[in-house]
Write a protein that holds these residues in place. Structure first.
Motif, PDB file in Angstrom:
ATOM      1  N   ASP A 132       0.852  -1.175   0.071  1.00  0.00           N
ATOM      2  CA  ASP A 132      -0.057   0.009  -0.086  1.00  0.00           C
ATOM      3  C   ASP A 132       0.835   1.125   0.084  1.00  0.00           C
ATOM      4  OD1 ASP A 132      -2.128  -1.637   2.337  1.00  0.00           O
ATOM      5  OD2 ASP A 132      -2.531  -1.374   0.049  1.00  0.00           O
ATOM      6  N   ALA A 133       2.075   1.200  -0.017  1.00  0.00           N
ATOM      7  CA  ALA A 133       3.045   2.474   0.215  1.00  0.00           C
ATOM      8  C   ALA A 133       3.100   3.022  -1.122  1.00  0.00           C
ATOM      9  CB  ALA A 133       4.406   1.929   0.603  1.00  0.00           C
ATOM     10  N   ALA A 134       2.828   4.201  -1.181  1.00  0.00           N
ATOM     11  CA  ALA A 134       2.887   5.132  -2.253  1.00  0.00           C
ATOM     12  C   ALA A 134       2.467   6.615  -2.126  1.00  0.00           C
ATOM     13  CB  ALA A 134       1.601   4.548  -3.441  1.00  0.00           C
ATOM     14  N   VAL A 135       2.695   7.380  -3.125  1.00  0.00           N
ATOM     15  CA  VAL A 135       2.143   8.585  -2.999  1.00  0.00           C
ATOM     16  C   VAL A 135       0.563   8.665  -3.370  1.00  0.00           C
ATOM     17  CG1 VAL A 135       1.955  11.020  -3.832  1.00  0.00           C
ATOM     18  CG2 VAL A 135       4.429   9.644  -3.512  1.00  0.00           C
ATOM     19  N   TYR A 136      -0.299   9.114  -2.198  1.00  0.00           N
ATOM     20  CA  TYR A 136      -1.502   9.098  -2.597  1.00  0.00           C
ATOM     21  C   TYR A 136      -2.178  10.386  -2.852  1.00  0.00           C
ATOM     22  CZ  TYR A 136      -2.286   4.227  -0.659  1.00  0.00           C
ATOM     23  OH  TYR A 136      -2.073   3.298  -0.411  1.00  0.00           O
ATOM     24  N   TYR A 137      -2.942  10.427  -4.012  1.00  0.00           N
ATOM     25  CA  TYR A 137      -3.469  11.755  -4.787  1.00  0.00           C
ATOM     26  C   TYR A 137      -4.921  11.606  -4.384  1.00  0.00           C
ATOM     27  CZ  TYR A 137       1.020  12.129  -6.772  1.00  0.00           C
ATOM     28  OH  TYR A 137       2.392  11.852  -6.988  1.00  0.00           O
ATOM     29  N   CYS A 138      -5.612  12.977  -3.907  1.00  0.00           N
ATOM     30  CA  CYS A 138      -6.596  13.363  -3.841  1.00  0.00           C
ATOM     31  C   CYS A 138      -7.436  13.720  -5.063  1.00  0.00           C
ATOM     32  CB  CYS A 138      -7.058  14.437  -2.710  1.00  0.00           C
ATOM     33  SG  CYS A 138      -8.728  14.995  -2.685  1.00  0.00           S
ATOM     34  N   ALA A 139      -8.438  13.495  -5.599  1.00  0.00           N
ATOM     35  CA  ALA A 139      -8.961  13.735  -6.997  1.00  0.00           C
ATOM     36  C   ALA A 139     -10.544  14.192  -7.097  1.00  0.00           C
ATOM     37  CB  ALA A 139      -8.701  12.752  -8.079  1.00  0.00           C
ATOM     38  N   ALA A 140     -11.063  14.864  -7.850  1.00  0.00           N
ATOM     39  CA  ALA A 140     -12.271  15.313  -8.092  1.00  0.00           C
ATOM     40  C   ALA A 140     -12.832  14.927  -9.569  1.00  0.00           C
ATOM     41  CB  ALA A 140     -12.768  16.813  -7.809  1.00  0.00           C
ATOM     42  N   ALA A 141     -13.991  14.268  -9.735  1.00  0.00           N
ATOM     43  CA  ALA A 141     -14.337  14.035 -11.242  1.00  0.00           C
ATOM     44  C   ALA A 141     -15.726  14.084 -11.194  1.00  0.00           C
ATOM     45  CB  ALA A 141     -14.019  12.811 -11.515  1.00  0.00           C
ATOM     46  N   TYR A 142     -16.088  14.946 -12.365  1.00  0.00           N
ATOM     47  CA  TYR A 142     -17.858  15.092 -12.460  1.00  0.00           C
ATOM     48  C   TYR A 142     -18.398  13.635 -12.764  1.00  0.00           C
ATOM     49  CZ  TYR A 142     -22.048  17.205 -13.461  1.00  0.00           C
ATOM     50  OH  TYR A 142     -23.518  17.317 -13.733  1.00  0.00           O
ATOM     51  N   ASP A 143     -17.854  12.971 -13.450  1.00  0.00           N
ATOM     52  CA  ASP A 143     -18.403  11.582 -13.776  1.00  0.00           C
ATOM     53  C   ASP A 143     -17.173  10.563 -13.387  1.00  0.00           C
ATOM     54  OD1 ASP A 143     -18.605  13.032 -17.251  1.00  0.00           O
ATOM     55  OD2 ASP A 143     -20.150  12.537 -15.838  1.00  0.00           O
ATOM     56  N   TYR A 144     -18.079   9.218 -12.983  1.00  0.00           N
ATOM     57  CA  TYR A 144     -17.483   8.468 -12.112  1.00  0.00           C
ATOM     58  C   TYR A 144     -16.419   7.839 -13.280  1.00  0.00           C
ATOM     59  CZ  TYR A 144     -16.647   3.601 -10.822  1.00  0.00           C
ATOM     60  OH  TYR A 144     -15.812   2.336 -10.558  1.00  0.00           O
ATOM     61  N   SER A 145     -15.166   7.580 -12.717  1.00  0.00           N
ATOM     62  CA  SER A 145     -14.059   7.117 -13.386  1.00  0.00           C
ATOM     63  C   SER A 145     -12.976   6.639 -12.593  1.00  0.00           C
ATOM     64  CB  SER A 145     -13.179   8.349 -14.319  1.00  0.00           C
ATOM     65  OG  SER A 145     -12.218   7.733 -15.117  1.00  0.00           O
ATOM     66  N   ARG A 146     -12.269   5.469 -13.030  1.00  0.00           N
ATOM     67  CA  ARG A 146     -11.063   4.788 -12.409  1.00  0.00           C
ATOM     68  C   ARG A 146      -9.931   5.081 -13.131  1.00  0.00           C
ATOM     69  NH1 ARG A 146     -12.453  -0.406  -9.469  1.00  0.00           N
ATOM     70  NH2 ARG A 146     -14.704  -0.388  -8.640  1.00  0.00           N
ATOM     71  N   SER A 147      -9.851   6.100 -13.778  1.00  0.00           N
ATOM     72  CA  SER A 147      -8.737   6.483 -14.500  1.00  0.00           C
ATOM     73  C   SER A 147      -8.528   7.846 -14.806  1.00  0.00           C
ATOM     74  CB  SER A 147      -8.488   5.718 -15.896  1.00  0.00           C
ATOM     75  OG  SER A 147      -9.588   6.150 -16.794  1.00  0.00           O
ATOM     76  N   LYS A 148      -9.596   8.841 -14.778  1.00  0.00           N
ATOM     77  CA  LYS A 148      -9.461   9.979 -15.049  1.00  0.00           C
ATOM     78  C   LYS A 148     -10.275  11.042 -13.724  1.00  0.00           C
ATOM     79  CE  LYS A 148      -9.859   9.215 -19.794  1.00  0.00           C
ATOM     80  NZ  LYS A 148     -10.981   9.627 -20.934  1.00  0.00           N
ATOM     81  N   ALA A 149      -9.608  12.256 -13.697  1.00  0.00           N
ATOM     82  CA  ALA A 149     -10.138  13.138 -12.915  1.00  0.00           C
ATOM     83  C   ALA A 149     -10.318  14.394 -13.365  1.00  0.00           C
ATOM     84  CB  ALA A 149      -9.339  13.050 -11.482  1.00  0.00           C
TER      85      ALA A 149
END
Length: 119
Positions: free
Chosen positions: A89-106
């Motif tokens: 689980d070690a990683a840099v974690y990024y917060c994101a906001a997206a108008y449409d549900y997506s598992r790859s884009k924000a």
């Protein structure tokens, strides 16, 4: 527009961390807010996301049952409760906001917060 992530740190395997993300500069009405992560040498991957009202949440299979996303009362905040952490689980974690549900884009990205898991 700014997404400010915080809460990263060093934790032992099996431990817990809670990440927070506060959005400012606009109201993210009807936006999904969520988290991605990127480990060294790997591509960024989806972790989870939650709908504006908080009634829909989606998770990567790798974190399902261990991580929980929630939305603050102000709606422009999102949390990631991480339990039973594993070294992978070690990683840099990024917060994101997206108008449409997506598992790859924000539409909007925050700066990352580093999570280190020691074995």
């Amino acid at each position: 527009v700014q997404l400010q992530a915080s809460g990263g740190g060093l934790v032992q395997a099996g431990g817990s961390l809670r990440l927070s993300c506060a959005a400012s500069g606009r109201t993210f009405s009807n936006y999904f807010m969520g988290w991605f992560r990127q480990a060294p040498g790997k591509e960024r991957e989806f972790v989870g996301t939650i709908s504006w009202g908080g009634n829909m949440s989606y998770y990567a299979d790798s974190v399902k049952g261990r991580f929980t996303i929630s939305r603050g009362n102000a709606k422009n905040t999102v949390y990631l409760q991480m339990n039973s952490l594993k070294p992978e689980d070690a990683a840099v974690y990024y917060c994101a906001a997206a108008y449409d549900y997506s598992r790859s884009k924000a539409d909007y990205w925050g700066q990352g917060t580093l999570v280190t898991v020691s074995s």
